[in-house]
Design a protein around this motif. Structure first.
Motif, PDB file in Angstrom:
ATOM      1  N   CYS A  32       0.843  -1.197   0.000  1.00 26.65           N
ATOM      2  CA  CYS A  32       0.000   0.000   0.000  1.00 26.65           C
ATOM      3  C   CYS A  32       0.877   1.246   0.000  1.00 26.65           C
ATOM      4  N   CYS A  33       0.492   2.241   0.748  1.00 28.01           N
ATOM      5  CA  CYS A  33       1.124   3.556   0.692  1.00 28.01           C
ATOM      6  C   CYS A  33       2.609   3.550   1.021  1.00 28.01           C
ATOM      7  N   ASP A  34       3.000   2.806   2.031  1.00 28.02           N
ATOM      8  CA  ASP A  34       4.384   2.840   2.489  1.00 28.02           C
ATOM      9  C   ASP A  34       5.201   1.638   2.036  1.00 28.02           C
ATOM     10  N   GLY A  35       4.698   0.861   1.089  1.00 23.52           N
ATOM     11  CA  GLY A  35       5.442  -0.292   0.622  1.00 23.52           C
ATOM     12  C   GLY A  35       5.559  -1.336   1.713  1.00 23.52           C
ATOM     13  N   SER A  36       6.577  -2.139   1.622  1.00 19.27           N
ATOM     14  CA  SER A  36       6.797  -3.186   2.619  1.00 19.27           C
ATOM     15  C   SER A  36       7.884  -2.717   3.571  1.00 19.27           C
ATOM     16  N   THR A  37       7.458  -2.084   4.627  1.00 17.65           N
ATOM     17  CA  THR A  37       8.399  -1.463   5.566  1.00 17.65           C
ATOM     18  C   THR A  37       7.959  -1.733   6.994  1.00 17.65           C
ATOM     19  N   PRO A  38       8.883  -1.807   7.936  1.00 15.58           N
ATOM     20  CA  PRO A  38       8.473  -1.960   9.324  1.00 15.58           C
ATOM     21  C   PRO A  38       7.930  -0.629   9.855  1.00 15.58           C
ATOM     22  N   MET A  39       6.713  -0.656  10.289  1.00  8.06           N
ATOM     23  CA  MET A  39       6.066   0.551  10.800  1.00  8.06           C
ATOM     24  C   MET A  39       6.133   0.536  12.320  1.00  8.06           C
ATOM     25  N   CYS A  40       6.582   1.651  12.900  1.00 11.35           N
ATOM     26  CA  CYS A  40       6.730   1.783  14.342  1.00 11.35           C
ATOM     27  C   CYS A  40       5.602   2.665  14.877  1.00 11.35           C
ATOM     28  N   TYR A  41       4.929   2.177  15.912  1.00  5.49           N
ATOM     29  CA  TYR A  41       3.816   2.898  16.521  1.00  5.49           C
ATOM     30  C   TYR A  41       4.014   2.965  18.030  1.00  5.49           C
ATOM     31  N   ALA A  42       3.344   3.918  18.651  1.00  8.32           N
ATOM     32  CA  ALA A  42       3.234   3.880  20.106  1.00  8.32           C
ATOM     33  C   ALA A  42       2.407   2.639  20.435  1.00  8.32           C
ATOM     34  N   LYS A  43       2.814   1.901  21.439  1.00  8.07           N
ATOM     35  CA  LYS A  43       2.123   0.657  21.779  1.00  8.07           C
ATOM     36  C   LYS A  43       0.641   0.934  21.995  1.00  8.07           C
ATOM     37  N   GLY A  44      -0.212   0.157  21.338  1.00 12.12           N
ATOM     38  CA  GLY A  44      -1.652   0.320  21.440  1.00 12.12           C
ATOM     39  C   GLY A  44      -2.251   1.230  20.385  1.00 12.12           C
ATOM     40  N   GLU A  45      -1.428   1.897  19.586  1.00  9.90           N
ATOM     41  CA  GLU A  45      -1.923   2.811  18.554  1.00  9.90           C
ATOM     42  C   GLU A  45      -2.253   2.098  17.240  1.00  9.90           C
ATOM     43  N   PHE A  46      -1.947   0.823  17.154  1.00  9.03           N
ATOM     44  CA  PHE A  46      -2.260   0.034  15.965  1.00  9.03           C
ATOM     45  C   PHE A  46      -3.002  -1.207  16.445  1.00  9.03           C
ATOM     46  N   LEU A  54      13.905 -11.782   9.987  1.00  6.54           N
ATOM     47  CA  LEU A  54      13.844 -10.360   9.671  1.00  6.54           C
ATOM     48  C   LEU A  54      14.886  -9.636  10.506  1.00  6.54           C
ATOM     49  N   ILE A  55      15.633  -8.773   9.856  1.00  5.57           N
ATOM     50  CA  ILE A  55      16.669  -7.980  10.524  1.00  5.57           C
ATOM     51  C   ILE A  55      16.276  -6.525  10.356  1.00  5.57           C
ATOM     52  N   ILE A  56      15.844  -5.900  11.433  1.00  8.00           N
ATOM     53  CA  ILE A  56      15.381  -4.515  11.372  1.00  8.00           C
ATOM     54  C   ILE A  56      16.599  -3.608  11.528  1.00  8.00           C
ATOM     55  N   ASP A  57      16.778  -2.761  10.538  1.00 14.12           N
ATOM     56  CA  ASP A  57      17.926  -1.867  10.477  1.00 14.12           C
ATOM     57  C   ASP A  57      17.421  -0.440  10.312  1.00 14.12           C
ATOM     58  N   VAL A  58      18.338   0.501  10.221  1.00 10.81           N
ATOM     59  CA  VAL A  58      18.009   1.912  10.023  1.00 10.81           C
ATOM     60  C   VAL A  58      18.878   2.460   8.903  1.00 10.81           C
ATOM     61  N   VAL A  59      18.267   3.258   8.035  1.00  3.94           N
ATOM     62  CA  VAL A  59      18.991   3.953   6.972  1.00  3.94           C
ATOM     63  C   VAL A  59      18.522   5.406   6.959  1.00  3.94           C
ATOM     64  N   ASP A  60      19.271   6.251   6.279  1.00  2.57           N
ATOM     65  CA  ASP A  60      18.852   7.643   6.112  1.00  2.57           C
ATOM     66  C   ASP A  60      17.613   7.699   5.231  1.00  2.57           C
ATOM     67  N   GLY A  61      16.736   8.632   5.528  1.00  6.37           N
ATOM     68  CA  GLY A  61      15.540   8.816   4.709  1.00  6.37           C
ATOM     69  C   GLY A  61      14.328   9.096   5.562  1.00  6.37           C
ATOM     70  N   ASN A  62      13.188   9.172   4.904  1.00  4.93           N
ATOM     71  CA  ASN A  62      11.925   9.443   5.586  1.00  4.93           C
ATOM     72  C   ASN A  62      11.209   8.138   5.892  1.00  4.93           C
ATOM     73  N   GLY A  63      10.693   8.045   7.099  1.00  4.75           N
ATOM     74  CA  GLY A  63       9.931   6.871   7.496  1.00  4.75           C
ATOM     75  C   GLY A  63       8.561   6.881   6.861  1.00  4.75           C
ATOM     76  N   LEU A 123      14.224  -0.187   8.206  1.00  2.00           N
ATOM     77  CA  LEU A 123      14.301  -0.966   6.971  1.00  2.00           C
ATOM     78  C   LEU A 123      14.398  -2.435   7.352  1.00  2.00           C
ATOM     79  N   THR A 124      13.676  -3.278   6.632  1.00  2.00           N
ATOM     80  CA  THR A 124      13.756  -4.718   6.879  1.00  2.00           C
ATOM     81  C   THR A 124      14.733  -5.356   5.913  1.00  2.00           C
ATOM     82  N   ARG A 125      15.710  -6.019   6.481  1.00  2.00           N
ATOM     83  CA  ARG A 125      16.615  -6.882   5.727  1.00  2.00           C
ATOM     84  C   ARG A 125      16.234  -8.304   6.136  1.00  2.00           C
ATOM     85  N   SER A 126      16.746  -9.288   5.450  1.00  2.00           N
ATOM     86  CA  SER A 126      16.402 -10.651   5.837  1.00  2.00           C
ATOM     87  C   SER A 126      17.512 -11.619   5.467  1.00  2.00           C
TER      88      SER A 126
END
Length: 122
Positions: A36-50, A82-91, A105-108
């Motif tokens: 969908c809108c954000d592709g296949s990406t790990p989305m981070c939320y405040a616990k209980g917000e999703f 799944l290996i959750i990593d971080v790269v420069d860019g917009n979430g 970013l999800t690596r695997s």
């Protein structure tokens, strides 16, 4: 080999960003987006917000933050760690990393035959 094989892990950079977000938003949770809108990406939320559904799969915790994925997507990823990593860019637009200049970013990697045997036995 340990029976506790992690389906999801985080790099040191991901753990650092999580700590920063936790200080600002409190406890966190993740959902692996399937498109969908954000592709296949790990989305981070405040616990209980999703809202996690009955068909979502719990993969484990990342430094205390539960990590989920939809059942249909899990069918494609069940043989990978799944290996959750971080790269420069917009979430992702709705993810808490948006606006930080960094994004998760999800690596695997494929589980070995031995790891798959252990995972399917539990």
């Amino acid at each position: 080999m340990s029976a506790a094989i992690a389906r999801v892990v985080a790099t040191e950079a991901a753990l650092e960003l999580m700590d920063k977000l936790r200080k600002r938003y409190g406890p966190l949770m993740f959902f692996q987006s399937g498109g969908c809108c954000d592709g296949s990406t790990p989305m981070c939320y405040a616990k209980g917000e999703f809202d996690v559904s009955d068909t979502d799969v719990y993969l484990g915790d990342l430094n205390g933050a539960p990590f989920y994925m939809g059942l249909e997507q899990f069918a494609y990823w069940e043989h990978t760690q799944l290996i959750i990593d971080v790269v420069d860019g917009n979430g992702g637009m709705f993810s808490l990393d948006n606006g930080t200049g960094k994004r998760f970013l999800t690596r695997s990697r494929l589980f070995s035959d031995e790891e798959n045997t252990v995972l399917h036995a539990s």
